[in-house]
Design a protein around this motif. Structure first.
Motif, PDB file in Angstrom:
ATOM      1  N   ASP A 171      -6.679  11.321   3.712  1.00 34.89           N
ATOM      2  CA  ASP A 171      -6.203   9.989   3.847  1.00 34.89           C
ATOM      3  C   ASP A 171      -6.812   9.014   2.683  1.00 34.89           C
ATOM      4  O   ASP A 171      -7.866   8.142   3.030  1.00 34.89           O
ATOM      5  CB  ASP A 171      -6.444   9.378   5.169  1.00 34.89           C
ATOM      6  N   PRO A 172      -6.530   9.134   1.295  1.00 32.78           N
ATOM      7  CA  PRO A 172      -7.350   8.430   0.370  1.00 32.78           C
ATOM      8  C   PRO A 172      -6.710   6.950   0.468  1.00 32.78           C
ATOM      9  O   PRO A 172      -5.569   6.801   0.964  1.00 32.78           O
ATOM     10  CB  PRO A 172      -6.648   9.000  -0.972  1.00 32.78           C
ATOM     11  N   CYS A 173      -7.369   5.972   0.096  1.00 28.10           N
ATOM     12  CA  CYS A 173      -6.944   4.496   0.116  1.00 28.10           C
ATOM     13  C   CYS A 173      -6.302   4.071  -1.117  1.00 28.10           C
ATOM     14  O   CYS A 173      -6.086   2.814  -1.333  1.00 28.10           O
ATOM     15  CB  CYS A 173      -8.364   3.507   0.382  1.00 28.10           C
ATOM     16  N   VAL A 174      -5.958   4.997  -1.917  1.00 25.69           N
ATOM     17  CA  VAL A 174      -5.310   4.573  -3.143  1.00 25.69           C
ATOM     18  C   VAL A 174      -4.146   5.758  -3.366  1.00 25.69           C
ATOM     19  O   VAL A 174      -3.949   6.736  -2.674  1.00 25.69           O
ATOM     20  CB  VAL A 174      -6.137   4.857  -4.695  1.00 25.69           C
ATOM     21  N   ARG A 224      -0.970   6.035   9.961  1.00 29.68           N
ATOM     22  CA  ARG A 224      -0.878   7.396   9.755  1.00 29.68           C
ATOM     23  C   ARG A 224       0.051   8.076  10.666  1.00 29.68           C
ATOM     24  O   ARG A 224       0.897   8.909  10.430  1.00 29.68           O
ATOM     25  CB  ARG A 224      -2.235   8.175   9.779  1.00 29.68           C
ATOM     26  N   PHE A 241       0.981  -1.084   0.006  1.00 33.62           N
ATOM     27  CA  PHE A 241       0.005  -0.102  -0.095  1.00 33.62           C
ATOM     28  C   PHE A 241       0.870   1.111  -0.004  1.00 33.62           C
ATOM     29  O   PHE A 241       1.519   1.528   0.912  1.00 33.62           O
ATOM     30  CB  PHE A 241      -1.067   0.052   1.188  1.00 33.62           C
ATOM     31  N   ARG A 242       0.715   2.133  -1.055  1.00 34.69           N
ATOM     32  CA  ARG A 242       1.495   3.223  -1.160  1.00 34.69           C
ATOM     33  C   ARG A 242       3.217   3.045  -1.033  1.00 34.69           C
ATOM     34  O   ARG A 242       3.720   3.615  -0.141  1.00 34.69           O
ATOM     35  CB  ARG A 242       1.251   4.276  -0.045  1.00 34.69           C
ATOM     36  N   GLN A 271      -3.022  14.031   3.064  1.00 36.37           N
ATOM     37  CA  GLN A 271      -2.863  13.084   4.150  1.00 36.37           C
ATOM     38  C   GLN A 271      -3.999  13.386   5.215  1.00 36.37           C
ATOM     39  O   GLN A 271      -4.612  12.183   5.872  1.00 36.37           O
ATOM     40  CB  GLN A 271      -1.497  13.340   4.922  1.00 36.37           C
ATOM     41  N   ARG A 279     -11.056   5.452   7.339  1.00 41.20           N
ATOM     42  CA  ARG A 279     -11.017   6.667   6.633  1.00 41.20           C
ATOM     43  C   ARG A 279     -12.785   7.205   6.472  1.00 41.20           C
ATOM     44  O   ARG A 279     -12.821   8.198   5.731  1.00 41.20           O
ATOM     45  CB  ARG A 279     -10.446   6.209   4.927  1.00 41.20           C
TER      46      ARG A 279
END
Lengths: 76, 355
Positions: free
Chosen positions: B343-346, B100, A30-31, B340, B283
């Motif tokens: 907070d995208p999931c991609v 995060r 992920f990322r 941030q 999220r």
């Protein structure tokens, strides 16, 4: 950090969360951070599922069952 | 621009005149109809597949799928199963919030983060009922280096930031400075999910085939996430939105680890064989809508939190459009902080053109 390849991409992933891994290990990232190691079976099932998803998105809906063999084989 | 895999990515482009953003565009290349692959499957198989297709919040996705399919089939859940699902969702929220806090926020502040600590925390998370007690202590002693009470109100929080006695306090103090200049009016916060609200979402999904890719409420895009969930907490209510989004995750993490009860999931029947379920994820609000034809899926629609917050006219787009920056580096830092905070999931990429 390690160079990883999969599903037509090559990326440099941070292995800090999972530790050094032998070549050939499949991971979920992920990322650009590898977050989980997959067993061979898990990797196979996941790759097939993603192939099936790509096929479905291309509009090839005729025989999607081939992409989800573990589901199809389960007893009804 | 990062290459996107099947999961797609967020493409952000800005027109910048050297001082202000003149225009901002947020576009997602996420395939809108991933859920289509579930049509024709037996409900039980769809539930097994969902976490494979959506691995970022796989457990919450699996729970949402199970809730929706069970409700559509008229199956209730016993207490044990409800508790297990709760523990899974809670543990996953904690996992994401820790990530995060320990890795992404430091990077946004130009620091390297603490991957070793996060790895140790990850190891403790699977045993949620026992692990969370240890993790509450760890949060206070090692991450905040202060009692959890510093998260109770804005004054104590500001004092804790100013004292700078932990890496996190120093990271947040730096982000606070950056965030102080981000002053855009925000889109409204999504109301707390209820069966009635979920029913309205289902009707919107019926009426508009683009709704799942670009949802709105009351005619406009809304914000979802920890800040929406915890909007009434003194620290969240008393902090400006961008920093407030970060603070909300800290508060929520403390509450999760302390075992504070919260309603994070549910499902409602729309009609026979047709149901919508929801899970509040790290999220934001995740909804799964399932229509069954006997035992097989006839229709499957998913609205994920990323679709709410990264709507073309949603929170990110609005706030990017109001950005000012003295130079390109500051612009980059502010964009990163904004993204941030939501907070995208991609994966995401930014292109800056000159206005």
């Amino acid at each position: 950090m390690a160079w990883c390849e999969g599903r037509g991409e090559r990326r440099r992933l941070d292995l800090a969360l999972i530790g050094a891994q032998p070549e050939g290990t499949w991971v979920v990232a992920f990322r650009d951070v590898a977050r989980q190691v997959l067993s061979e079976d898990e990797a196979k099932a996941l790759n097939l599922a993603l192939d099936g998803l790509q096929a479905a998105l291309r509009g090839e809906t005729a025989d999607l069952d081939a992409y989800f063999p573990d589901l199809v084989r389960r007893d009804a | 621009m990062p290459e996107a895999g099947l999961e797609g990515e967020l493409a952000i482009s800005l027109d910048w005149d050297g001082r202000r953003v003149r225009a901002a565009r947020v576009a997602s290349t996420r395939p809108a109809r991933v859920a289509q692959v579930l049509v024709g499957k037996r409900a039980a198989d769809a539930v097994a597949l969902v976490p494979r297709l959506f691995s970022v919040c796989g457990r919450s996705q699996a729970v949402a799928a199970a809730l929706a399919c069970d409700r559509a089939a008229g199956i209730g859940a016993d207490t044990a199963r409800r508790q297990k699902r709760s523990a899974q969702v809670d543990g996953e929220i904690a996992h994401e919030h820790f990530w995060r806090i320990l890795l992404d926020w430091p990077r946004a502040a130009g620091e390297s983060g603490d991957a070793a600590l996060f790895a140790r925390i990850r190891a403790r998370l699977p045993d949620w009922d026992a692990g969370r007690h240890d993790l509450a202590i760890l949060l206070a002693e090692q991450i905040l280096r202060a009692p959890l009470g510093v998260l109770e109100d804005p004054e104590r929080f500001e004092d804790w930031l100013d004292a700078g006695e932990s890496p996190l306090a120093r990271v947040l103090a730096r982000l606070r400075t950056e965030a102080a200049e981000l002053d855009a009016p925000c889109v409204p916060l999504l109301p707390t999910i209820t069966p009635g609200l979920a029913g309205v979402l289902a009707r919107r999904l019926d009426a508009d085939e683009r709704f799942s890719g670009a949802p709105d409420w009351d005619g406009r895009p809304h914000e979802t996430g920890a800040r929406a969930r915890l909007r009434a907490r003194p620290l969240v209510a008393g902090t400006k939105p961008v920093l407030g989004r970060l603070a909300a995750r800290l508060v929520e993490l403390a509450e999760l680890l302390n075992g504070e009860p919260a309603e994070r999931m549910g499902a409602t029947t729309i009609s026979r064989g047709d149901a919508i379920a929801w899970v509040e994820t790290a999220r934001g609000l995740l909804t799964h809508r399932v229509t069954l034809d006997g035992e097989t899926i006839a229709r499957y629609q998913i609205v994920a939190p990323t679709e709410w917050n990264f709507h073309p006219r949603g929170a990110l787009a609005v706030e990017l459009a109001a950005l000012r920056a003295a130079d390109r580096a500051q612009l980059g830092r502010r964009v990163e902080l904004l993204v941030q905070s939501l907070d995208p999931c991609v994966a995401w990429g930014v292109e800056v053109g000159h206005a």
